[in-house]
Scaffold this motif. Structure first.
Motif, PDB file in Angstrom:
ATOM      1  N   THR A  68       0.836  -1.200   0.000  1.00 39.93           N
ATOM      2  CA  THR A  68       0.000   0.000   0.000  1.00 39.93           C
ATOM      3  C   THR A  68       0.869   1.248   0.000  1.00 39.93           C
ATOM      4  N   HIS A  69       1.874   1.258   0.841  1.00 41.45           N
ATOM      5  CA  HIS A  69       2.786   2.416   0.903  1.00 41.45           C
ATOM      6  C   HIS A  69       3.577   2.568  -0.394  1.00 41.45           C
ATOM      7  N   TYR A  70       4.008   1.445  -0.973  1.00 40.43           N
ATOM      8  CA  TYR A  70       4.758   1.513  -2.230  1.00 40.43           C
ATOM      9  C   TYR A  70       3.894   2.136  -3.333  1.00 40.43           C
ATOM     10  N   VAL A  71       2.648   1.666  -3.454  1.00 41.31           N
ATOM     11  CA  VAL A  71       1.750   2.209  -4.474  1.00 41.31           C
ATOM     12  C   VAL A  71       1.513   3.695  -4.212  1.00 41.31           C
ATOM     13  N   ARG A  72       1.235   4.039  -2.954  1.00 40.84           N
ATOM     14  CA  ARG A  72       1.013   5.443  -2.588  1.00 40.84           C
ATOM     15  C   ARG A  72       2.196   6.328  -3.001  1.00 40.84           C
ATOM     16  N   ASP A  73       3.406   5.830  -2.829  1.00 45.42           N
ATOM     17  CA  ASP A  73       4.612   6.626  -3.068  1.00 45.42           C
ATOM     18  C   ASP A  73       5.128   6.571  -4.501  1.00 45.42           C
ATOM     19  N   HIS A  74       4.645   5.622  -5.311  1.00 47.36           N
ATOM     20  CA  HIS A  74       5.210   5.437  -6.652  1.00 47.36           C
ATOM     21  C   HIS A  74       4.216   5.468  -7.805  1.00 47.36           C
ATOM     22  N   CYS A  75       2.942   5.376  -7.534  1.00 48.40           N
ATOM     23  CA  CYS A  75       1.948   5.238  -8.606  1.00 48.40           C
ATOM     24  C   CYS A  75       1.820   6.532  -9.410  1.00 48.40           C
ATOM     25  N   CYS A 125      -0.143   7.115 -11.876  1.00 48.45           N
ATOM     26  CA  CYS A 125      -1.554   7.433 -12.093  1.00 48.45           C
ATOM     27  C   CYS A 125      -2.107   8.217 -10.909  1.00 48.45           C
ATOM     28  N   LEU A 126      -1.809   7.773  -9.695  1.00 49.70           N
ATOM     29  CA  LEU A 126      -2.265   8.480  -8.504  1.00 49.70           C
ATOM     30  C   LEU A 126      -1.701   9.898  -8.456  1.00 49.70           C
ATOM     31  N   TYR A 127      -0.397  10.050  -8.728  1.00 52.76           N
ATOM     32  CA  TYR A 127       0.220  11.374  -8.711  1.00 52.76           C
ATOM     33  C   TYR A 127      -0.410  12.282  -9.767  1.00 52.76           C
TER      34      TYR A 127
END
Length: 161
Positions: free
Chosen positions: A16-23, A25-27
């Protein structure tokens, strides 16, 4: 049957943290929402949203564009574009007219009222855009545009019409 999720179906918190920090699309989504809010707020006194400003600006050309070319430029499907055009047409800012050479195609015409509103909106957009670009490091805005266009598969993203 248990309502608990089996342990083998749990996504670890580290993921979850990895996706939050690297995605990317999210950024991109977060940045797009922030940008839209800033421009919406700035353009609100003129009765425009950032999306409407972009749409009106896309019509500011010597030859009125077709529905399809505007949809492609704005990366919208035709149904979404048509829905976004309705309030602009209702307010007398644009007109849809048949193409003189191909009666099946429709051209989007910026009316005199639409041109006047766009003229008043450009200084607001310019000031807001300048403020946002100032938040980026030197050369950052040009780099960001280039990187986003690379994701879109374009050399420079400029429509020559």
């Amino acid at each position: 049957m248990s309502s608990r999720t089996p342990n083998h179906e749990i996504v670890p918190l580290e993921t979850t943290h990895y996706v939050r920090d690297h995605c990317l699309c999210l950024y991109a989504q977060r940045a797009a929402r922030m940008l839209a809010r800033r421009f919406d707020e700035a353009l609100r006194p003129l009765g425009l949203t950032s999306g409407q400003f972009s749409l009106l600006m896309s019509l500011n050309r010597p030859l009125p564009p077709t529905l399809g070319s505007v949809a492609a430029l704005l990366a919208m499907d035709r149904t979404t574009l048509t829905a976004n055009l309705k309030p602009l047409e209702r307010d007398g800012l644009i007109e849809l007219r048949p193409d003189e050479k191909d009666r099946r195609a429709r051209r989007l015409v910026l009316t005199e009222r639409g041109r006047g509103l766009l003229f008043r909106a450009v200084p607001v957009w310019t000031a807001t855009h300048r403020d946002i670009e100032a938040m980026l490091a030197a050369g950052g805005a040009d780099r960001l545009r280039a990187d986003l266009n690379a994701l879109l598969g374009r050399d420079d993203g400029k429509d020559r019409s």
